[in-house]
Scaffold this motif. Structure first.
Motif, PDB file in Angstrom:
ATOM      1  N   SER A  20       0.806  -1.213   0.000  1.00  0.00           N
ATOM      2  CA  SER A  20       0.000   0.000   0.000  1.00  0.00           C
ATOM      3  C   SER A  20       0.843   1.269   0.000  1.00  0.00           C
ATOM      4  CB  SER A  20      -0.942   0.010   1.214  1.00  0.00           C
ATOM      5  OG  SER A  20      -0.212   0.180   2.419  1.00  0.00           O
ATOM      6  N   VAL A  21       2.146   1.138   0.260  1.00  0.00           N
ATOM      7  CA  VAL A  21       3.040   2.306   0.212  1.00  0.00           C
ATOM      8  C   VAL A  21       3.259   2.692  -1.246  1.00  0.00           C
ATOM      9  CG1 VAL A  21       5.340   3.177   0.777  1.00  0.00           C
ATOM     10  CG2 VAL A  21       4.168   1.633   2.353  1.00  0.00           C
ATOM     11  N   PRO A  22       3.091   3.949  -1.607  1.00  0.00           N
ATOM     12  CA  PRO A  22       3.234   4.350  -3.023  1.00  0.00           C
ATOM     13  C   PRO A  22       4.577   3.945  -3.609  1.00  0.00           C
ATOM     14  CG  PRO A  22       2.316   6.135  -1.717  1.00  0.00           C
ATOM     15  CD  PRO A  22       2.730   5.079  -0.741  1.00  0.00           C
ATOM     16  N   ARG A  23       4.543   3.357  -4.773  1.00  0.00           N
ATOM     17  CA  ARG A  23       5.782   2.937  -5.456  1.00  0.00           C
ATOM     18  C   ARG A  23       6.650   4.138  -5.808  1.00  0.00           C
ATOM     19  NH1 ARG A  23       7.342  -1.808  -8.181  1.00  0.00           N
ATOM     20  NH2 ARG A  23       9.535  -1.513  -8.766  1.00  0.00           N
ATOM     21  N   SER A  24       6.004   5.293  -5.950  1.00  0.00           N
ATOM     22  CA  SER A  24       6.762   6.497  -6.298  1.00  0.00           C
ATOM     23  C   SER A  24       7.782   6.844  -5.219  1.00  0.00           C
ATOM     24  CB  SER A  24       5.807   7.668  -6.520  1.00  0.00           C
ATOM     25  OG  SER A  24       5.027   7.914  -5.365  1.00  0.00           O
ATOM     26  N   MET A  25       7.492   6.501  -3.957  1.00  0.00           N
ATOM     27  CA  MET A  25       8.443   6.795  -2.893  1.00  0.00           C
ATOM     28  C   MET A  25       9.714   5.966  -3.081  1.00  0.00           C
ATOM     29  SD  MET A  25       7.787   6.909   1.233  1.00  0.00           S
ATOM     30  CE  MET A  25       7.822   5.147   1.548  1.00  0.00           C
ATOM     31  N   TYR A  26       9.546   4.709  -3.485  1.00  0.00           N
ATOM     32  CA  TYR A  26      10.715   3.855  -3.738  1.00  0.00           C
ATOM     33  C   TYR A  26      11.515   4.381  -4.925  1.00  0.00           C
ATOM     34  CZ  TYR A  26      13.371  -0.243  -5.244  1.00  0.00           C
ATOM     35  OH  TYR A  26      14.370  -1.086  -5.641  1.00  0.00           O
ATOM     36  N   GLU A  27      10.832   4.760  -5.984  1.00  0.00           N
ATOM     37  CA  GLU A  27      11.525   5.255  -7.185  1.00  0.00           C
ATOM     38  C   GLU A  27      12.272   6.550  -6.896  1.00  0.00           C
ATOM     39  OE1 GLU A  27       8.331   5.537  -9.928  1.00  0.00           O
ATOM     40  OE2 GLU A  27       8.241   3.362 -10.329  1.00  0.00           O
ATOM     41  N   ALA A  28      11.645   7.430  -6.103  1.00  0.00           N
ATOM     42  CA  ALA A  28      12.319   8.689  -5.757  1.00  0.00           C
ATOM     43  C   ALA A  28      13.561   8.432  -4.907  1.00  0.00           C
ATOM     44  CB  ALA A  28      11.346   9.602  -5.014  1.00  0.00           C
ATOM     45  N   ALA A  29      13.450   7.460  -3.993  1.00  0.00           N
ATOM     46  CA  ALA A  29      14.597   7.133  -3.150  1.00  0.00           C
ATOM     47  C   ALA A  29      15.732   6.551  -3.970  1.00  0.00           C
ATOM     48  CB  ALA A  29      14.166   6.148  -2.059  1.00  0.00           C
ATOM     49  N   ARG A  30      15.406   5.717  -4.943  1.00  0.00           N
ATOM     50  CA  ARG A  30      16.441   5.126  -5.787  1.00  0.00           C
ATOM     51  C   ARG A  30      17.119   6.185  -6.655  1.00  0.00           C
ATOM     52  NH1 ARG A  30      18.823   0.757  -4.879  1.00  0.00           N
ATOM     53  NH2 ARG A  30      18.843  -0.028  -7.030  1.00  0.00           N
ATOM     54  N   ILE A  31      16.350   7.160  -7.155  1.00  0.00           N
ATOM     55  CA  ILE A  31      16.936   8.244  -7.956  1.00  0.00           C
ATOM     56  C   ILE A  31      17.908   9.059  -7.119  1.00  0.00           C
ATOM     57  CG2 ILE A  31      16.395  10.419  -9.123  1.00  0.00           C
ATOM     58  CD1 ILE A  31      13.802   9.120 -10.087  1.00  0.00           C
ATOM     59  N   ASP A  32      17.583   9.234  -5.827  1.00  0.00           N
ATOM     60  CA  ASP A  32      18.468   9.992  -4.937  1.00  0.00           C
ATOM     61  C   ASP A  32      19.667   9.183  -4.460  1.00  0.00           C
ATOM     62  OD1 ASP A  32      16.863  12.186  -5.132  1.00  0.00           O
ATOM     63  OD2 ASP A  32      15.704  11.758  -3.311  1.00  0.00           O
ATOM     64  N   GLY A  33      19.815   7.963  -4.952  1.00  0.00           N
ATOM     65  CA  GLY A  33      20.981   7.155  -4.606  1.00  0.00           C
ATOM     66  C   GLY A  33      20.791   6.244  -3.410  1.00  0.00           C
ATOM     67  N   CYS A  34      19.565   6.070  -2.968  1.00  0.00           N
ATOM     68  CA  CYS A  34      19.297   5.216  -1.817  1.00  0.00           C
ATOM     69  C   CYS A  34      19.273   3.754  -2.265  1.00  0.00           C
ATOM     70  CB  CYS A  34      17.962   5.591  -1.183  1.00  0.00           C
ATOM     71  SG  CYS A  34      17.569   4.696   0.334  1.00  0.00           S
ATOM     72  N   SER A  35      19.985   2.896  -1.580  1.00  0.00           N
ATOM     73  CA  SER A  35      19.992   1.476  -1.924  1.00  0.00           C
ATOM     74  C   SER A  35      18.686   0.823  -1.470  1.00  0.00           C
ATOM     75  CB  SER A  35      21.172   0.770  -1.260  1.00  0.00           C
ATOM     76  OG  SER A  35      21.038   0.795   0.156  1.00  0.00           O
ATOM     77  N   ALA A  36      18.452  -0.408  -1.929  1.00  0.00           N
ATOM     78  CA  ALA A  36      17.234  -1.129  -1.547  1.00  0.00           C
ATOM     79  C   ALA A  36      17.192  -1.375  -0.045  1.00  0.00           C
ATOM     80  CB  ALA A  36      17.155  -2.452  -2.315  1.00  0.00           C
ATOM     81  N   ALA A  37      18.352  -1.697   0.548  1.00  0.00           N
ATOM     82  CA  ALA A  37      18.398  -1.939   1.997  1.00  0.00           C
ATOM     83  C   ALA A  37      18.148  -0.652   2.777  1.00  0.00           C
ATOM     84  CB  ALA A  37      19.744  -2.544   2.378  1.00  0.00           C
ATOM     85  N   SER A  38      18.752   0.448   2.325  1.00  0.00           N
ATOM     86  CA  SER A  38      18.552   1.728   3.010  1.00  0.00           C
ATOM     87  C   SER A  38      17.104   2.186   2.911  1.00  0.00           C
ATOM     88  CB  SER A  38      19.474   2.789   2.410  1.00  0.00           C
ATOM     89  OG  SER A  38      20.831   2.465   2.623  1.00  0.00           O
ATOM     90  N   TYR A  39      16.494   1.959   1.744  1.00  0.00           N
ATOM     91  CA  TYR A  39      15.077   2.321   1.596  1.00  0.00           C
ATOM     92  C   TYR A  39      14.217   1.544   2.598  1.00  0.00           C
ATOM     93  CZ  TYR A  39      10.371   2.239  -0.342  1.00  0.00           C
ATOM     94  OH  TYR A  39       9.006   2.328  -0.493  1.00  0.00           O
ATOM     95  N   PHE A  40      14.530   0.266   2.766  1.00  0.00           N
ATOM     96  CA  PHE A  40      13.764  -0.566   3.688  1.00  0.00           C
ATOM     97  C   PHE A  40      13.888  -0.056   5.121  1.00  0.00           C
ATOM     98  CE2 PHE A  40      13.763  -4.292   6.578  1.00  0.00           C
ATOM     99  CZ  PHE A  40      12.439  -4.673   6.429  1.00  0.00           C
ATOM    100  N   TRP A  41      15.100   0.198   5.578  1.00  0.00           N
ATOM    101  CA  TRP A  41      15.308   0.564   6.980  1.00  0.00           C
ATOM    102  C   TRP A  41      14.979   2.035   7.260  1.00  0.00           C
ATOM    103  CZ3 TRP A  41      15.624  -3.216  10.223  1.00  0.00           C
ATOM    104  CH2 TRP A  41      16.196  -4.436   9.839  1.00  0.00           C
ATOM    105  N   ARG A  42      15.305   2.930   6.333  1.00  0.00           N
ATOM    106  CA  ARG A  42      15.172   4.357   6.603  1.00  0.00           C
ATOM    107  C   ARG A  42      13.835   4.957   6.180  1.00  0.00           C
ATOM    108  NH1 ARG A  42      21.128   6.782   4.806  1.00  0.00           N
ATOM    109  NH2 ARG A  42      22.390   5.462   6.205  1.00  0.00           N
ATOM    110  N   LEU A  43      13.178   4.365   5.196  1.00  0.00           N
ATOM    111  CA  LEU A  43      11.939   4.954   4.687  1.00  0.00           C
ATOM    112  C   LEU A  43      10.728   4.044   4.854  1.00  0.00           C
ATOM    113  CD1 LEU A  43      13.283   6.582   1.387  1.00  0.00           C
ATOM    114  CD2 LEU A  43      12.771   7.706   3.554  1.00  0.00           C
TER     115      LEU A  43
END
Length: 273
Positions: A161-184
């Protein structure tokens, strides 16, 4: 919603709500009254005790021993471990939409369909063979393993249910998949984690079958097993039984009252994110 809209509904919804509230509160009131009655007054179920009989609570605490502490030591780590593993498993499943992802997801969900009674005997021999019988660590392991499918199911749907756009924006900013999981992702899913923690706490705290099967002494016996000891084939000690039951519900009720807003938001699928 305006006051005129509420007034047009009339008294019927409020009457229905009050009736349902009374139906749910009635057993609690009867339990409180019974816990305060002397043995001579127990048979008068609907009556108010003429004198408060606190000896029932003294007997309950004496007979329960350290079982309340055992339940806390069992529930807290098992909840944390099951939710942590469930979140790690749910994270990739929330992004897998092909046949392979659906197959893996449904294989994990089959663990929710296995009744406790089917695994009771082999689980007893397994836990005893690895030296964890009658230990709090053994109950951690069992409750964690049995809760992982439900935790995965719950958090996978919440992560989806979390918007996919948040993941895509995090990846564009250089956030890794693991960092996205723990930090966002986990901070954004705080309401879901709170709801799942309350559900799991209630389920593990109220467990009786595993407690009776995998413990044999006060060293690891949970509160539910101690409460069951107030009812035997010869007699039922209603006063101490109700007192012990009420005492054992306090931790779960406090947890729910503290996190009730997050619990409601979590059950609604994260609408409050």
């Amino acid at each position: 919603m305006s006051a005129q809209t509420i007034n047009r509904r009339g008294p019927v919804p409020y009457t229905v709500a009050i009736v349902f509230a009374l139906v749910f509160v009635a057993p609690l009131v009867l339990a409180i009254l019974t816990s305060l009655k002397s043995p001579a007054e127990i048979t008068r179920v609907l009556s108010v005790p003429t004198e408060l009989y606190w000896q029932n609570y003294a007997t309950a605490f004496e007979r329960m021993g350290r079982s309340l502490l055992n339940s806390i030591l069992i529930t807290a780590p098992a909840v944390v471990l099951s939710i942590a593993i469930g979140c790690v498993a749910a994270y990739p499943l929330a992004f897998m939409h092909g046949r392979g992802g659906r197959f893996t997801y449904f294989v994990l969900l089959t663990g929710m369909l296995v009744p406790f009674q089917i695994v009771q005997i082999p689980l007893f021999f397994l836990i005893r063979s690895i030296g964890l019988y009658d230990t709090i660590g053994g109950l951690w392991l069992v409750h964690t393993a049995y809760a992982i499918p439900f935790c995965t199911f719950f958090m996978r749907n919440f992560f989806s249910s979390v918007p996919r756009s948040m993941y895509e924006a995090a990846r564009i900013d250089g956030c890794s998949a693991a960092s996205y999981f723990w930090r966002l992702l986990l901070p954004a899913s705080a309401s879901g984690l709170s709801a799942l923690a309350i559900i799991q706490s209630r389920a593990i705290w109220n467990d009786l079958l595993f407690g009776m099967t995998l413990t044999s002494s006060d060293n690891a016996r949970p509160a539910t097993v101690a409460i069951a000891g107030f009812a035997s084939s010869l007699q039922v000690e209603y006063g101490p039984l109700m007192a012990a039951t009420l005492v054992s519900t306090v931790p779960v009720m406090l947890a729910f009252l503290i996190f009730q807003k997050s619990f409601v938001r979590g059950l609604l699928g994260g609408s409050g994110k």
